[in-house]
Design a protein around this motif. Sequence first.
Motif, PDB file in Angstrom:
ATOM      1  N   LEU A 123       0.814  -1.205   0.000  1.00 60.75           N
ATOM      2  CA  LEU A 123       0.000   0.000   0.000  1.00 60.75           C
ATOM      3  C   LEU A 123       0.856   1.268   0.000  1.00 60.75           C
ATOM      4  CD1 LEU A 123      -2.894  -0.959   2.445  1.00 60.75           C
ATOM      5  CD2 LEU A 123      -2.869  -0.982  -0.050  1.00 60.75           C
ATOM      6  N   VAL A 124       1.982   1.241   0.687  1.00 63.28           N
ATOM      7  CA  VAL A 124       2.875   2.406   0.674  1.00 63.28           C
ATOM      8  C   VAL A 124       3.348   2.694  -0.750  1.00 63.28           C
ATOM      9  CG1 VAL A 124       5.161   3.211   1.355  1.00 63.28           C
ATOM     10  CG2 VAL A 124       3.623   2.281   3.072  1.00 63.28           C
ATOM     11  N   LEU A 125       3.768   1.651  -1.474  1.00 63.44           N
ATOM     12  CA  LEU A 125       4.241   1.841  -2.850  1.00 63.44           C
ATOM     13  C   LEU A 125       3.111   2.333  -3.752  1.00 63.44           C
ATOM     14  CD1 LEU A 125       6.514  -1.327  -3.251  1.00 63.44           C
ATOM     15  CD2 LEU A 125       7.234   1.039  -2.879  1.00 63.44           C
ATOM     16  N   ALA A 126       1.926   1.723  -3.616  1.00 64.50           N
ATOM     17  CA  ALA A 126       0.801   2.112  -4.466  1.00 64.50           C
ATOM     18  C   ALA A 126       0.367   3.550  -4.198  1.00 64.50           C
ATOM     19  CB  ALA A 126      -0.370   1.153  -4.249  1.00 64.50           C
ATOM     20  N   LYS A 127       0.344   3.934  -2.924  1.00 63.18           N
ATOM     21  CA  LYS A 127      -0.114   5.285  -2.598  1.00 63.18           C
ATOM     22  C   LYS A 127       0.938   6.345  -2.945  1.00 63.18           C
ATOM     23  CE  LYS A 127      -3.264   3.661   0.998  1.00 63.18           C
ATOM     24  NZ  LYS A 127      -3.570   3.576   2.446  1.00 63.18           N
TER      25      LYS A 127
ATOM     26  N   SER B  22      -0.405   4.619   6.141  1.00 62.25           N
ATOM     27  CA  SER B  22       0.125   3.324   5.710  1.00 62.25           C
ATOM     28  C   SER B  22       1.599   3.175   6.082  1.00 62.25           C
ATOM     29  CB  SER B  22      -0.050   3.154   4.198  1.00 62.25           C
ATOM     30  OG  SER B  22      -1.409   3.023   3.856  1.00 62.25           O
ATOM     31  N   ALA B  23       2.345   4.287   6.025  1.00 59.33           N
ATOM     32  CA  ALA B  23       3.746   4.232   6.437  1.00 59.33           C
ATOM     33  C   ALA B  23       3.855   3.892   7.922  1.00 59.33           C
ATOM     34  CB  ALA B  23       4.433   5.564   6.145  1.00 59.33           C
ATOM     35  N   LEU B  24       2.968   4.486   8.735  1.00 61.32           N
ATOM     36  CA  LEU B  24       2.930   4.136  10.156  1.00 61.32           C
ATOM     37  C   LEU B  24       2.539   2.673  10.329  1.00 61.32           C
ATOM     38  CD1 LEU B  24       2.995   4.916  13.174  1.00 61.32           C
ATOM     39  CD2 LEU B  24       0.589   5.510  12.959  1.00 61.32           C
ATOM     40  N   ASP B  25       1.556   2.236   9.536  1.00 60.25           N
ATOM     41  CA  ASP B  25       1.141   0.833   9.602  1.00 60.25           C
ATOM     42  C   ASP B  25       2.320  -0.093   9.353  1.00 60.25           C
ATOM     43  OD1 ASP B  25      -1.412   1.677  10.043  1.00 60.25           O
ATOM     44  OD2 ASP B  25      -2.091   1.359   7.982  1.00 60.25           O
ATOM     45  N   LEU B  26       3.146   0.257   8.362  1.00 62.42           N
ATOM     46  CA  LEU B  26       4.289  -0.580   8.035  1.00 62.42           C
ATOM     47  C   LEU B  26       5.254  -0.663   9.212  1.00 62.42           C
ATOM     48  CD1 LEU B  26       5.905  -2.240   6.015  1.00 62.42           C
ATOM     49  CD2 LEU B  26       6.856  -0.103   5.103  1.00 62.42           C
ATOM     50  N   MET B  27       5.508   0.486   9.867  1.00 64.77           N
ATOM     51  CA  MET B  27       6.414   0.480  11.011  1.00 64.77           C
ATOM     52  C   MET B  27       5.816  -0.294  12.178  1.00 64.77           C
ATOM     53  SD  MET B  27       8.339   4.175  10.991  1.00 64.77           S
ATOM     54  CE  MET B  27       7.236   4.815  12.168  1.00 64.77           C
ATOM     55  N   VAL B  28       4.513  -0.087  12.427  1.00 62.14           N
ATOM     56  CA  VAL B  28       3.859  -0.803  13.516  1.00 62.14           C
ATOM     57  C   VAL B  28       3.855  -2.307  13.233  1.00 62.14           C
ATOM     58  CG1 VAL B  28       1.652  -1.168  14.680  1.00 62.14           C
ATOM     59  CG2 VAL B  28       2.450   1.154  14.233  1.00 62.14           C
TER      60      VAL B  28
ATOM     61  N   SER C 274       3.853  13.834  11.068  1.00 60.48           N
ATOM     62  CA  SER C 274       3.165  13.655   9.789  1.00 60.48           C
ATOM     63  C   SER C 274       1.779  14.275   9.813  1.00 60.48           C
ATOM     64  CB  SER C 274       3.063  12.159   9.462  1.00 60.48           C
ATOM     65  OG  SER C 274       4.337  11.571   9.359  1.00 60.48           O
ATOM     66  N   ALA C 275       1.040  14.065  10.913  1.00 63.62           N
ATOM     67  CA  ALA C 275      -0.304  14.624  11.027  1.00 63.62           C
ATOM     68  C   ALA C 275      -0.267  16.151  11.005  1.00 63.62           C
ATOM     69  CB  ALA C 275      -0.959  14.130  12.308  1.00 63.62           C
ATOM     70  N   ALA C 276       0.718  16.739  11.699  1.00 64.87           N
ATOM     71  CA  ALA C 276       0.834  18.198  11.717  1.00 64.87           C
ATOM     72  C   ALA C 276       1.130  18.738  10.320  1.00 64.87           C
ATOM     73  CB  ALA C 276       1.925  18.623  12.693  1.00 64.87           C
ATOM     74  N   ALA C 277       2.024  18.070   9.586  1.00 66.45           N
ATOM     75  CA  ALA C 277       2.364  18.519   8.234  1.00 66.45           C
ATOM     76  C   ALA C 277       1.153  18.448   7.304  1.00 66.45           C
ATOM     77  CB  ALA C 277       3.509  17.668   7.679  1.00 66.45           C
ATOM     78  N   ILE C 278       0.383  17.375   7.405  1.00 65.62           N
ATOM     79  CA  ILE C 278      -0.810  17.227   6.561  1.00 65.62           C
ATOM     80  C   ILE C 278      -1.850  18.283   6.926  1.00 65.62           C
ATOM     81  CG2 ILE C 278      -2.757  15.702   6.058  1.00 65.62           C
ATOM     82  CD1 ILE C 278      -0.783  13.353   6.405  1.00 65.62           C
ATOM     83  N   ALA C 279      -2.042  18.528   8.229  1.00 60.37           N
ATOM     84  CA  ALA C 279      -3.029  19.513   8.663  1.00 60.37           C
ATOM     85  C   ALA C 279      -2.656  20.914   8.180  1.00 60.37           C
ATOM     86  CB  ALA C 279      -3.160  19.490  10.178  1.00 60.37           C
ATOM     87  N   VAL C 280      -1.385  21.290   8.270  1.00 57.42           N
ATOM     88  CA  VAL C 280      -0.943  22.612   7.811  1.00 57.42           C
ATOM     89  C   VAL C 280      -1.165  22.755   6.312  1.00 57.42           C
ATOM     90  CG1 VAL C 280       1.072  24.076   7.473  1.00 57.42           C
ATOM     91  CG2 VAL C 280       0.700  22.976   9.681  1.00 57.42           C
ATOM     92  N   ALA C 281      -0.798  21.712   5.548  1.00 58.76           N
ATOM     93  CA  ALA C 281      -0.992  21.770   4.100  1.00 58.76           C
ATOM     94  C   ALA C 281      -2.470  21.881   3.744  1.00 58.76           C
ATOM     95  CB  ALA C 281      -0.376  20.531   3.454  1.00 58.76           C
ATOM     96  N   ALA C 282      -3.315  21.161   4.476  1.00 59.35           N
ATOM     97  CA  ALA C 282      -4.756  21.218   4.204  1.00 59.35           C
ATOM     98  C   ALA C 282      -5.309  22.607   4.506  1.00 59.35           C
ATOM     99  CB  ALA C 282      -5.475  20.161   5.032  1.00 59.35           C
TER     100      ALA C 282
END
Length: 298
Positions: free
Chosen positions: A24-28, A47-53, A94-102
């Motif tokens: 999923l990381v590669l596809a996304k 998905s990147a977090l999912d991979l690490m978890v 990551s969440a902070a970066a996405i929120a700022v961009a949004a």
Amino acid sequence: MSVDTQTRMNLSATLASVSVAGCLVLAKLWALGTTNALSIAASLADSALDLMVSLGGLAAVAYAARPPDEDHAFGHSSAEDLAALGQSLFILISAAAIAVAAMLRLTGEAPPLEAEGRGIAVMFLSVVLTAGLITWQARVARKTGNRVVQADRLHYLGDLIPNIGAILALWASARFGLGQVDSVVALGAAGMLAVGAVRIGLSAWNALMDRRADPRLVEGIAAIADRWPGVRGWHDLKTRTAGSRVFVNLHIELDGDQPLRDAHAIGAGLRREILHHYPHADVIIHKDPDDEPEEDPA
């Protein structure tokens, strides 16, 4: 079911989790470059977090199959908590970066989304793979009771929501030209990521600080000790968590005049009963003589 069979099933579930997350990381990544959609960026970060978890879960299951060594008498499960702290920090950033961009897109002129159909196809693939993984994890968790697999399954259940949200955002953009829906979905996904990161971080911190186990578990062990034959009383019930393990120390009070063999049998039976109800616990029982002798029935 034998211990070896349980270990193989747990490893199969965690390996499947790693494989799905990697795909999923590669596809996304490809979908993000094609569509320029923030909702996909949020899903990619998740998905990147999912991979690490999932990699941490795989390592935890593999370590759980190894016996403690001379330098780590209680095992290596605290490494899971250390990894979780790092993961929670990563996802918060990551969440902070996405929120700022949004927010910047919502308050300014957002670049148009592109190739929405391709993005929808990738996100639909993500939903299908995630649903298949959850189904397999549910089967393994029912058979083995492994908490790492159970927790991983709950995490992937939560992933279905932002994935479906990304599909709706791309559809709204393609069908009605509502590109701002993408930013709204991204904000919601960022909030979910932040909440999950805080929960993971607090759980790991509490474990590293030797906080006691779930009160329901403590009450359950106390109830077992209360009704166990031969146990006249108990005290100093102490618990702590480390990764997916729960360490239990319990002092039980026995008839001091009975043979050592009988006292050992009582303690061993109680330990087996606790492990039957809580198979992921590591239980140590101390046997103390009861200071008050039994009354003569005559």
